[in-house]
Enzyme design. Structure first.
Site, PDB file in Angstrom:
ATOM      1  N   GLY A  70     -16.135 -37.252  28.502  1.00  0.00           N
ATOM      2  CA  GLY A  70     -16.482 -36.298  28.375  1.00  0.00           C
ATOM      3  C   GLY A  70     -16.371 -35.351  27.160  1.00  0.00           C
ATOM      4  N   THR A  71     -15.007 -35.295  26.899  1.00  0.00           N
ATOM      5  CA  THR A  71     -14.476 -34.784  25.301  1.00  0.00           C
ATOM      6  C   THR A  71     -15.434 -35.320  24.173  1.00  0.00           C
ATOM      7  OG1 THR A  71     -12.760 -34.857  26.504  1.00  0.00           O
ATOM      8  CG2 THR A  71     -12.603 -34.308  24.010  1.00  0.00           C
ATOM      9  N   ASN A 166     -13.187 -27.622  36.626  1.00  0.00           N
ATOM     10  CA  ASN A 166     -11.893 -28.183  37.507  1.00  0.00           C
ATOM     11  C   ASN A 166     -10.151 -27.612  38.038  1.00  0.00           C
ATOM     12  OD1 ASN A 166     -12.625 -27.425  34.276  1.00  0.00           O
ATOM     13  ND2 ASN A 166     -10.593 -28.477  34.078  1.00  0.00           N
ATOM     14  N   GLN A 194     -17.173 -32.090  36.153  1.00  0.00           N
ATOM     15  CA  GLN A 194     -16.593 -32.843  38.423  1.00  0.00           C
ATOM     16  C   GLN A 194     -17.556 -32.708  39.114  1.00  0.00           C
ATOM     17  OE1 GLN A 194     -13.518 -32.692  38.468  1.00  0.00           O
ATOM     18  NE2 GLN A 194     -12.098 -33.005  36.504  1.00  0.00           N
ATOM     19  N   SER A 214     -18.667 -38.140  32.538  1.00  0.00           N
ATOM     20  CA  SER A 214     -17.374 -38.915  32.323  1.00  0.00           C
ATOM     21  C   SER A 214     -17.481 -40.409  33.433  1.00  0.00           C
ATOM     22  CB  SER A 214     -16.206 -37.513  32.419  1.00  0.00           C
ATOM     23  OG  SER A 214     -15.050 -38.658  32.095  1.00  0.00           O
ATOM     24  N   ALA A 215     -16.555 -41.127  33.097  1.00  0.00           N
ATOM     25  CA  ALA A 215     -16.715 -42.260  34.324  1.00  0.00           C
ATOM     26  C   ALA A 215     -15.359 -42.123  35.500  1.00  0.00           C
ATOM     27  CB  ALA A 215     -16.714 -44.087  33.083  1.00  0.00           C
ATOM     28  N   HIS A 216     -14.324 -42.087  34.418  1.00  0.00           N
ATOM     29  CA  HIS A 216     -13.417 -41.465  35.067  1.00  0.00           C
ATOM     30  C   HIS A 216     -12.722 -40.700  36.206  1.00  0.00           C
ATOM     31  CE1 HIS A 216     -10.537 -38.660  33.236  1.00  0.00           C
ATOM     32  NE2 HIS A 216     -11.463 -39.167  31.949  1.00  0.00           N
ATOM     33  N   THR A 254     -20.141 -49.707  17.475  1.00  0.00           N
ATOM     34  CA  THR A 254     -20.382 -50.980  18.727  1.00  0.00           C
ATOM     35  C   THR A 254     -19.903 -50.465  20.093  1.00  0.00           C
ATOM     36  OG1 THR A 254     -20.228 -52.528  17.243  1.00  0.00           O
ATOM     37  CG2 THR A 254     -19.828 -53.198  19.191  1.00  0.00           C
ATOM     38  N   CYS A 342      -1.471 -27.434  30.857  1.00  0.00           N
ATOM     39  CA  CYS A 342      -2.495 -28.088  29.848  1.00  0.00           C
ATOM     40  C   CYS A 342      -2.470 -29.204  29.790  1.00  0.00           C
ATOM     41  CB  CYS A 342      -2.339 -27.071  29.250  1.00  0.00           C
ATOM     42  SG  CYS A 342      -0.683 -27.618  27.923  1.00  0.00           S
TER      43      CYS A 342
HETATM   44  N1  PLP Z   1     -15.205 -31.166  30.673  1.00  0.00           N
HETATM   45  C1  PLP Z   1     -14.433 -30.895  32.272  1.00  0.00           C
HETATM   46  C2  PLP Z   1     -14.789 -30.521  33.010  1.00  0.00           C
HETATM   47  C3  PLP Z   1     -13.187 -31.742  32.558  1.00  0.00           C
HETATM   48  O1  PLP Z   1     -12.462 -31.784  33.709  1.00  0.00           O
HETATM   49  C4  PLP Z   1     -12.738 -33.369  31.559  1.00  0.00           C
HETATM   50  C5  PLP Z   1     -11.332 -33.517  32.471  1.00  0.00           C
HETATM   51  O2  PLP Z   1     -10.326 -33.087  32.954  1.00  0.00           O
HETATM   52  C6  PLP Z   1     -13.418 -33.386  30.616  1.00  0.00           C
HETATM   53  C7  PLP Z   1     -14.689 -32.370  30.133  1.00  0.00           C
HETATM   54  C8  PLP Z   1     -12.628 -34.652  29.661  1.00  0.00           C
HETATM   55  O3  PLP Z   1     -13.430 -35.766  30.163  1.00  0.00           O
HETATM   56  P1  PLP Z   1     -12.851 -36.715  29.222  1.00  0.00           P
HETATM   57  O4  PLP Z   1     -11.491 -36.945  29.602  1.00  0.00           O
HETATM   58  O5  PLP Z   1     -13.551 -38.025  29.840  1.00  0.00           O
HETATM   59  O6  PLP Z   1     -13.047 -37.141  28.214  1.00  0.00           O
END
Ligand code: PLP
Length: 401
Positions: A70-71, A166, A194, A214-216, A254, A342
């Site tokens: 996600g980041t 989140n 989320q 995001s997958a996790h 890749t 944090c």
């Molecule tokens: N955006 C939100 C709202 C999140 O809660 C998070 C992770 O906690 C992220 C982005 C980042 O995702 P990732 O951990 O896959 O980089």
């Protein structure tokens, strides 16, 4: 005593079918870009995963750009290069005050191109503020080409508002925001990390132009995510990672095949079960929250009267210390987060609660519980027992825990 995991917003456990599919995928070697049959086999796994994720969010496979999470997807989205070269110098980014840090920093926008959208005390993005702010753009004349129906003028405005927060789980009025942004000729990006798996067909539901997932957070592996781009009129002129042309030249490198396969299977499983699962988890959350308020009537549940994700409860008792309580819970085999932790694990004044005008001492008492696929009623019982003992002890001592 079994361990109780109440931190799904941080990361969810890998789903069994995901793990099985990933293990199988490790045996399929080769590069998805190779033209030979081995490469084509890998490519077909990639294409299947892409289609599964696309189906879940209501997009088409070509709209999906796989990333490392996600980041990265947020970082990729936030660039003035979404707009044509002649507009980039005037580009503006609007981010809400409660965004994840990977959005809040504005990435490839200069500091003076970024404006922060306030939120109300209820934790909801101030829609009226945004409407007033973008009004002048909305009033600009439409471009008329006599051979085509009138088109709204494109303005180099990118607005980024998450679909749900989140820390608090408070759901944002994304569809309304999309209307305002589109009326102003701008683009909307929404961090949907989320809400994936909580709300069906995210792309049509939010009406956003770009969404991050995001997958996790849904039982897929860590280190995989995607930016989903609504249609091919949105061009990512300047990819964050340039390379061999993967992901239709939008993200080089890749592909993380096993991870992507896992994401696809997680998307499929969750898509098929989400409505029943959401109802089950919401019931547990409501029981847990009622139990907290019963034990500690002075507890404040953030966003209690707002539309919230059904698996999240963020609460605080004035005078308590979240940092100490997280450790106490851990000693009792219960994993949860402080609302304001944090990434370093240190407790700071949460920027989300601060934006909601929550005082710093109350913010330092905030705990976040988030439930998910493996949560059951015994977890609620074990948590409430632990909370009762912590609360009673602190109250007896009459000082901050
Ligand atoms: N955006 C939100 C709202 C999140 O809660 C998070 C992770 O906690 C992220 C982005 C980042 O995702 P990732 O951990 O896959 O980089």
């Amino acid at each position: 005593m079994s361990r109780v995991y109440l931190d799904y917003n941080a990361s969810a456990p890998l789903l069994e079918p995901v793990k099985a599919a990933m293990i199988e995928a490790f045996d399929v070697f080769g590069n998805a870009s190779s033209v030979h049959s081995q490469g084509r086999e890998v490519h077909s796994l990639l294409a299947t995963a892409r289609e599964k994720l696309a189906k879940m969010v209501g997009a088409s496979g070509a709209d999906v750009i796989f990333t490392s999470g996600g980041t990265e997807a947020n970082n990729l989205a936030l660039s003035p290069s979404l707009f044509s070269r002649d507009l980039q110098a005037d580009a503006r980014l609007y981010v809400s005050a409660i965004e994840h840090p990977s959005v809040l920093n504005g990435m490839r926008f200069e500091k003076d191109q970024i404006t922060v959208i306030p939120v109300t005390r209820d934790g909801v993005v101030d829609v009226e503020w945004l409407r007033a702010e973008l009004k002048s753009y909305a009033e600009e004349p439409v471009e008329v080409n006599k051979n085509e129906p009138p088109k709204k003028k494109v303005n180099p405005i990118l607005v980024s508002v998450m679909a749900a927060n989140n820390e608090t789980g408070i759901i944002q009025p994304i569809a309304e925001i999309a209307e305002i942004v589109h009326e102003a000729g701008g683009l909307l990006h929404s961090d949907c990390v989320q809400v994936l798996g909580k709300v069906p067909l995210l792309l049509p539901m939010t009406d956003a132009d770009l969404i991050t997932v995001s997958a996790h957070k849904i039982g897929g592996p860590q280190g995989v995510g995607a930016l989903i781009v609504r249609d091919n009129s949105i061009v990512l002129r300047d990819p964050l990672i340039a390379g061999g042309g993967q992901e239709l030249k939008r993200r080089g490198g890749t592909e993380n095949m096993a991870g992507i396969v896992g994401f696809g299977v997680a998307a499929e499983v969750v898509n098929n079960t989400q409505s029943a699962e959401q109802a089950r988890v919401r019931k547990l959350r409501d029981e847990l929250e009622a139990g907290i308020l019963n034990i500690s009537p002075d507890a404040i549940v953030f966003g209690k009267d707002q539309e919230r994700l059904g698996h999240v409860c963020c609460f605080a008792v004035p005078g308590f210390s979240a940092e100490t309580q997280v450790i106490q819970f851990d000693l009792m085999n219960i994993c949860l987060s402080s609302g304001s932790a944090c990434s370093s694990g240190k407790v700071e004044h949460s920027h989300v609660l601060k934006a909601m005008a929550v005082k710093e001492n109350l913010s330092h008492a905030a705990l976040r519980i988030s439930l998910g696929s493996q949560s059951g009623s015994s977890d609620v019982t074990q948590f409430l027992k632990a909370w009762e003992s912590i609360y009673t002890r602190v109250k007896k001592r009459g000082c901050a825990a």
